[in-house]
Motif scaffolding. Structure first.
Motif, PDB file in Angstrom:
ATOM      1  N   VAL A 330      14.500 -86.596  41.943  1.00 24.66           N
ATOM      2  CA  VAL A 330      13.604 -87.706  41.629  1.00 24.66           C
ATOM      3  C   VAL A 330      12.686 -87.295  40.487  1.00 24.66           C
ATOM      4  N   ALA A 331      12.655 -88.092  39.440  1.00 19.81           N
ATOM      5  CA  ALA A 331      11.755 -87.840  38.304  1.00 19.81           C
ATOM      6  C   ALA A 331      10.593 -88.826  38.372  1.00 19.81           C
ATOM      7  N   GLU A 333       7.948 -90.483  36.428  1.00 20.51           N
ATOM      8  CA  GLU A 333       7.647 -90.679  35.008  1.00 20.51           C
ATOM      9  C   GLU A 333       6.283 -91.325  34.778  1.00 20.51           C
ATOM     10  N   ALA A 341       6.641 -92.274  44.789  1.00 21.69           N
ATOM     11  CA  ALA A 341       7.576 -91.148  44.728  1.00 21.69           C
ATOM     12  C   ALA A 341       7.626 -90.411  46.065  1.00 21.69           C
ATOM     13  N   ARG A 366      10.087 -85.476  31.926  1.00 25.49           N
ATOM     14  CA  ARG A 366      10.556 -85.225  33.287  1.00 25.49           C
ATOM     15  C   ARG A 366      11.967 -85.747  33.516  1.00 25.49           C
ATOM     16  N   TYR A 367      12.276 -86.881  32.923  1.00 22.52           N
ATOM     17  CA  TYR A 367      13.622 -87.428  33.085  1.00 22.52           C
ATOM     18  C   TYR A 367      14.653 -86.472  32.481  1.00 22.52           C
ATOM     19  N   ALA A 370      15.164 -83.675  34.792  1.00 22.11           N
ATOM     20  CA  ALA A 370      15.970 -84.089  35.946  1.00 22.11           C
ATOM     21  C   ALA A 370      17.451 -84.160  35.594  1.00 22.11           C
ATOM     22  N   LEU A 378      20.417 -89.189  40.285  1.00 21.05           N
ATOM     23  CA  LEU A 378      19.106 -89.054  39.643  1.00 21.05           C
ATOM     24  C   LEU A 378      18.349 -90.361  39.869  1.00 21.05           C
ATOM     25  N   SER A 380      14.648 -92.260  39.035  1.00 21.28           N
ATOM     26  CA  SER A 380      13.409 -92.186  38.275  1.00 21.28           C
ATOM     27  C   SER A 380      12.416 -93.213  38.817  1.00 21.28           C
ATOM     28  N   THR A 382       9.295 -95.176  37.763  1.00 18.47           N
ATOM     29  CA  THR A 382       8.661 -95.499  36.481  1.00 18.47           C
ATOM     30  C   THR A 382       8.148 -96.945  36.505  1.00 18.47           C
ATOM     31  N   ASN A 392      14.812 -96.533  39.325  1.00 24.25           N
ATOM     32  CA  ASN A 392      16.138 -96.595  38.719  1.00 24.25           C
ATOM     33  C   ASN A 392      16.986 -95.435  39.225  1.00 24.25           C
ATOM     34  N   THR A 393      18.272 -95.689  39.441  1.00 22.86           N
ATOM     35  CA  THR A 393      19.169 -94.615  39.873  1.00 22.86           C
ATOM     36  C   THR A 393      20.309 -94.459  38.892  1.00 22.86           C
TER      37      THR A 393
END
Length: 414
Positions: A330-331, A333, A341, A366-367, A370, A378, A380, A382, A392-393
């Protein structure tokens, strides 16, 4: 201000991390899976025992007891020893905890053991062993069970190629006594040619001369009589049953008539799995039958057979270790969405998915960080162009994991 010196790691110990840790874990995980397949119950033992447990079981004349054990008095004056192996502690627990009622008992354990020896490749003063034992089963089928289990462990680790099972019989009590007499007569005839260590062993433990690495002893030891000339009919039948069981199970073996266990309570089967990939010290797993061990500790006569293997030495034989793969990375952002998060992580872990968070450094990078993590999915956390929080995946391929994760995160986002 005085400079503070960084502490040093104690000689002969190790810090296990990274690829070494992955190898180490692969050995332990495989051992745990295999011992479950064979219905061996897990047991955990104290790291230290009363010194007499090892002095009476391993033998005061052995190198382990006389030279290698870490022994110390506690504040009460009792002599304690850090365990140099597991079998003696298991036999002690069998007696003190009343486990006789459960016999025959199949037990497995693992953990740190301690021996004061010269550190070398794959050998440390604190190292780790895996161990499997069967107590209360005098039949040769118990020996076969343990050997087939050991063979499967090595195959499942992917290291069986080039490893040879060397097998011998030490006979029953009558066989050993007759063989011992024959060995003493042989070595006495060459007393003037033996090394100092072997002269000591001749009086206390003559079978151990057969193991001597001293070049003065080797010609004499090689000419010593084999045990086969002294085997009773019962002992020969026991060994035949073990080898027939191994043949039936498809386990390859070779006879090594010089493979011995010097202590008097060892009986019948002795074995080592040996490789040429670890230098001169090529044994990776070894064991045997010890029908007199529990009795030597004050218990009733109890059959026993078992083996042990060094985790570090097994790990050295592994191919490239499996890389750790996360289910989800998990990023974060936007630091203003840290609460979201944390909810994402909680939901994923509650669903039994491994998940980690990248929330340090520049939010813009960070993204990218990741993306470099070995993870199936992954995610994110954001904001979109309107400033709304979104999750978002991204996954390289659609899998059951990626579909399930997407559903979980959709629920968190709502």
């Amino acid at each position: 201000m005085a400079r503070i010196e960084t502490p040093r790691r104690v000689r002969g110990t190790q810090d296990i991390f990274g690829e070494d840790q992955r190898r180490f874990t692969q050995v332990l995980d495989t051992f745990d899976r295999v011992r479950r397949l064979y219905c061996f119950a897990r047991v955990d033992l104290p790291v230290f025992e009363a010194t007499e447990v090892f002095a009476r079981s391993i033998g005061e004349t052995t190198d382990v007891v006389s030279k290698e054990m870490y022994t110390f008095p506690d504040r009460g004056g009792d002599s304690l020893t850090l365990r140099p192996e597991f079998t003696a502690g298991i036999a002690r627990a069998f007696l003190t905890e009343g486990w006789q009622q459960y016999a025959p008992l199949k037990l497995a354990t693992s953990g740190a053991v301690f021996r004061y020896e010269r550190p070398q490749k794959g050998r440390y003063r604190q190292f780790h062993q895996i161990d499997a034992e069967i107590l209360g089963a005098p039949e040769p089928a118990a020996d076969v069970e343990l050997l087939v289990m050991a063979d499967q462990l090595l195959r499942d680790l992917g290291i069986a190629e080039g490893v040879t099972l060397q097998l011998n019989t030490l006979g029953d009590a009558a066989t050993r006594e007759a063989w011992r007499t024959g060995l003493v007569a042989h070595f006495e005839a060459h007393r003037g040619e033996l090394s100092e260590d072997s002269l000591t062993r001749l009086d206390k433990n003559p079978m151990r001369i057969l193991d001597s690495k001293d070049p003065r002893d080797r010609p004499i030891a090689d000419a010593a009589p084999d045990i086969d000339a002294f085997l009773t009919d019962e002992a020969r039948a026991f060994f035949d049953a073990v080898t027939a069981g191994l043949d039936a199970a498809g386990v390859a073996w070779t006879r090594n008539a010089r493979l011995v266990r010097g202590l008097d309570y060892y009986r019948h089967t002795a074995f080592e799995f040996v490789t040429d990939r670890l230098g001169a010290q090529g044994t990776v797993l070894a064991g045997g039958r010890y029908d007199g061990l529990v009795e030597s500790l004050g218990g009733a006569p109890t059959a026993g057979v078992g083996w042990a293997a060094g985790v570090e030495r097994l790990a050295m034989l592994l191919a490239e270790p499996r890389a750790d793969v996360l289910d989800v990375i998990v990023a974060l952002e936007d630091d203003g969405l840290s609460g979201l998060a944390f909810r994402v992580l909680k939901a994923l872990r509650d669903a039994q998915f491994s998940a980690d968070l990248i929330a340090t450094g520049s939010p813009r990078k960070r993204y990218d960080k990741a993306m470099k993590v070995n993870a199936q999915v992954l995610a994110s956390v954001t904001r979109d162009r309107e400033g709304r929080a979104v999750i978002n995946t991204r996954s390289a391929v659609q899998t059951e994991t990626s579909v399930a994760v997407a559903a979980i995160l959709e629920g968190v986002a709502q």
